[in-house]
Design a protein around this motif. Structure first.
Motif, PDB file in Angstrom:
ATOM      1  N   LEU A 129       0.817  -1.210   0.000  1.00  0.00           N
ATOM      2  CA  LEU A 129       0.000   0.000   0.000  1.00  0.00           C
ATOM      3  C   LEU A 129       0.852   1.261   0.000  1.00  0.00           C
ATOM      4  O   LEU A 129       0.478   2.270  -0.593  1.00  0.00           O
ATOM      5  CB  LEU A 129      -0.938  -0.004   1.204  1.00  0.00           C
ATOM      6  CG  LEU A 129      -2.035  -1.067   1.156  1.00  0.00           C
ATOM      7  CD1 LEU A 129      -2.760  -1.135   2.495  1.00  0.00           C
ATOM      8  CD2 LEU A 129      -3.008  -0.803   0.015  1.00  0.00           C
ATOM      9  N   ALA A 130       2.012   1.221   0.643  1.00  0.00           N
ATOM     10  CA  ALA A 130       2.902   2.379   0.671  1.00  0.00           C
ATOM     11  C   ALA A 130       3.383   2.743  -0.725  1.00  0.00           C
ATOM     12  O   ALA A 130       3.668   3.911  -1.006  1.00  0.00           O
ATOM     13  CB  ALA A 130       4.096   2.105   1.592  1.00  0.00           C
ATOM     14  N   ALA A 138       0.236   5.051  -5.196  1.00  0.00           N
ATOM     15  CA  ALA A 138       0.025   6.496  -5.134  1.00  0.00           C
ATOM     16  C   ALA A 138      -1.419   6.869  -4.809  1.00  0.00           C
ATOM     17  O   ALA A 138      -1.670   7.919  -4.228  1.00  0.00           O
ATOM     18  CB  ALA A 138       0.441   7.129  -6.451  1.00  0.00           C
ATOM     19  N   HIS A 139      -2.364   6.040  -5.168  1.00  0.00           N
ATOM     20  CA  HIS A 139      -3.779   6.364  -4.996  1.00  0.00           C
ATOM     21  C   HIS A 139      -4.365   5.859  -3.668  1.00  0.00           C
ATOM     22  O   HIS A 139      -5.567   5.934  -3.451  1.00  0.00           O
ATOM     23  CB  HIS A 139      -4.575   5.785  -6.160  1.00  0.00           C
ATOM     24  CG  HIS A 139      -4.499   4.288  -6.229  1.00  0.00           C
ATOM     25  ND1 HIS A 139      -3.374   3.629  -6.675  1.00  0.00           N
ATOM     26  CD2 HIS A 139      -5.386   3.331  -5.896  1.00  0.00           C
ATOM     27  CE1 HIS A 139      -3.583   2.329  -6.614  1.00  0.00           C
ATOM     28  NE2 HIS A 139      -4.790   2.118  -6.138  1.00  0.00           N
ATOM     29  N   VAL A 140      -3.505   5.374  -2.760  1.00  0.00           N
ATOM     30  CA  VAL A 140      -3.971   4.815  -1.487  1.00  0.00           C
ATOM     31  C   VAL A 140      -3.331   5.576  -0.339  1.00  0.00           C
ATOM     32  O   VAL A 140      -2.145   5.867  -0.346  1.00  0.00           O
ATOM     33  CB  VAL A 140      -3.599   3.308  -1.380  1.00  0.00           C
ATOM     34  CG1 VAL A 140      -3.931   2.768   0.002  1.00  0.00           C
ATOM     35  CG2 VAL A 140      -4.306   2.510  -2.459  1.00  0.00           C
ATOM     36  N   GLU A 141      -4.155   5.882   0.651  1.00  0.00           N
ATOM     37  CA  GLU A 141      -3.653   6.471   1.885  1.00  0.00           C
ATOM     38  C   GLU A 141      -4.139   5.598   3.037  1.00  0.00           C
ATOM     39  O   GLU A 141      -5.336   5.375   3.202  1.00  0.00           O
ATOM     40  CB  GLU A 141      -4.183   7.887   2.064  1.00  0.00           C
ATOM     41  CG  GLU A 141      -3.640   8.559   3.299  1.00  0.00           C
ATOM     42  CD  GLU A 141      -4.110  10.003   3.422  1.00  0.00           C
ATOM     43  OE1 GLU A 141      -4.009  10.545   4.536  1.00  0.00           O
ATOM     44  OE2 GLU A 141      -4.561  10.574   2.420  1.00  0.00           O
ATOM     45  N   VAL A 142      -3.212   5.075   3.807  1.00  0.00           N
ATOM     46  CA  VAL A 142      -3.539   4.237   4.958  1.00  0.00           C
ATOM     47  C   VAL A 142      -3.530   5.112   6.199  1.00  0.00           C
ATOM     48  O   VAL A 142      -2.579   5.860   6.427  1.00  0.00           O
ATOM     49  CB  VAL A 142      -2.524   3.083   5.117  1.00  0.00           C
ATOM     50  CG1 VAL A 142      -2.829   2.276   6.374  1.00  0.00           C
ATOM     51  CG2 VAL A 142      -2.533   2.200   3.887  1.00  0.00           C
ATOM     52  N   ARG A 143      -4.593   4.989   6.997  1.00  0.00           N
ATOM     53  CA  ARG A 143      -4.673   5.748   8.239  1.00  0.00           C
ATOM     54  C   ARG A 143      -4.870   4.749   9.375  1.00  0.00           C
ATOM     55  O   ARG A 143      -5.854   4.032   9.399  1.00  0.00           O
ATOM     56  CB  ARG A 143      -5.820   6.743   8.196  1.00  0.00           C
ATOM     57  CG  ARG A 143      -5.613   7.781   7.107  1.00  0.00           C
ATOM     58  CD  ARG A 143      -6.704   8.795   7.121  1.00  0.00           C
ATOM     59  NE  ARG A 143      -6.488   9.728   6.040  1.00  0.00           N
ATOM     60  CZ  ARG A 143      -6.747  11.002   6.134  1.00  0.00           C
ATOM     61  NH1 ARG A 143      -7.215  11.511   7.253  1.00  0.00           N
ATOM     62  NH2 ARG A 143      -6.550  11.790   5.110  1.00  0.00           N
ATOM     63  N   THR A 144      -3.922   4.734  10.275  1.00  0.00           N
ATOM     64  CA  THR A 144      -4.005   3.833  11.425  1.00  0.00           C
ATOM     65  C   THR A 144      -3.979   4.649  12.708  1.00  0.00           C
ATOM     66  O   THR A 144      -3.632   5.834  12.692  1.00  0.00           O
ATOM     67  CB  THR A 144      -2.830   2.827  11.444  1.00  0.00           C
ATOM     68  OG1 THR A 144      -1.605   3.562  11.525  1.00  0.00           O
ATOM     69  CG2 THR A 144      -2.816   1.957  10.197  1.00  0.00           C
ATOM     70  N   ALA A 177     -13.481   9.844   0.486  1.00  0.00           N
ATOM     71  CA  ALA A 177     -12.632   9.012  -0.363  1.00  0.00           C
ATOM     72  C   ALA A 177     -13.491   8.404  -1.465  1.00  0.00           C
ATOM     73  O   ALA A 177     -14.722   8.441  -1.407  1.00  0.00           O
ATOM     74  CB  ALA A 177     -11.984   7.903   0.457  1.00  0.00           C
TER      75      ALA A 177
END
Length: 166
Positions: free
Chosen positions: A56-57, A60-66, A91
């Protein structure tokens, strides 16, 4: 995590164990099924989590929020909107992996969830060889002491170490 390897599987290369036979027991029956094509595999959740975050890192089109508390999920027009303790954001897609703790389930009408699963397990290590590493016990219904479906599940990792779940 465990599943049958029936074809290409994302993260399938991370399988730490494979069993080519599985057992189901009830009353005085003991049935072992073998396969030459589709092993039952074990994926260590920590390895899958790290591999998923790495993948996922690089997207470019993905943002992970933990590390955020989700308070609610709604919509703003035709886009999902997530409200956390610190912010709200929209999103194109939102994936809910929170299971029974999901705010989406809290909004469902009472009685709307048809199935509940509870597992209690331990990874055990014993002094003498006890476990048959060639066969995973998927369901051992002996003994049954209540309502509903209840069984033991045993993943033998070595002759002396296994995950045992009820």
């Amino acid at each position: 995590w465990c599943t049958w390897l029936t074809g290409p599987l994302r993260f399938g290369a991370l399988a730490s164990h494979r069993w080519w036979a599985w057992r189901i027991r009830w009353d005085d029956r003991d049935v072992v099924v073998r396969t030459a094509r589709h092993p039952y595999i074990h994926l260590d959740s920590r390895a899958v989590y790290e591999a998923a975050l790495d993948r996922l890192a690089g997207a470019a089109h993905v943002e992970v929020r933990t590390g955020q508390t989700v308070l609610g999920v709604g919509s703003s027009g035709d886009r999902p909107q997530v409200r956390t303790a610190g912010e709200s954001f929209e999103a194109d897609e939102v994936f809910d992996a929170m299971g029974a703790g999901s705010p989406l389930l809290r909004a469902r009408p009472a009685g709307d969830v048809e199935l509940a699963q509870r597992f209690l397990g331990w990874e055990v290590e014993v002094d003498a060889p006890t476990f048959d590493v060639s066969v995973v016990t998927l369901m051992d219904f002996r003994p049954h002491d209540g309502d509903g479906v209840c069984f033991m599940y045993v993943l033998p990792f070595s002759p002396t170490r296994a995950l045992v779940e009820h």
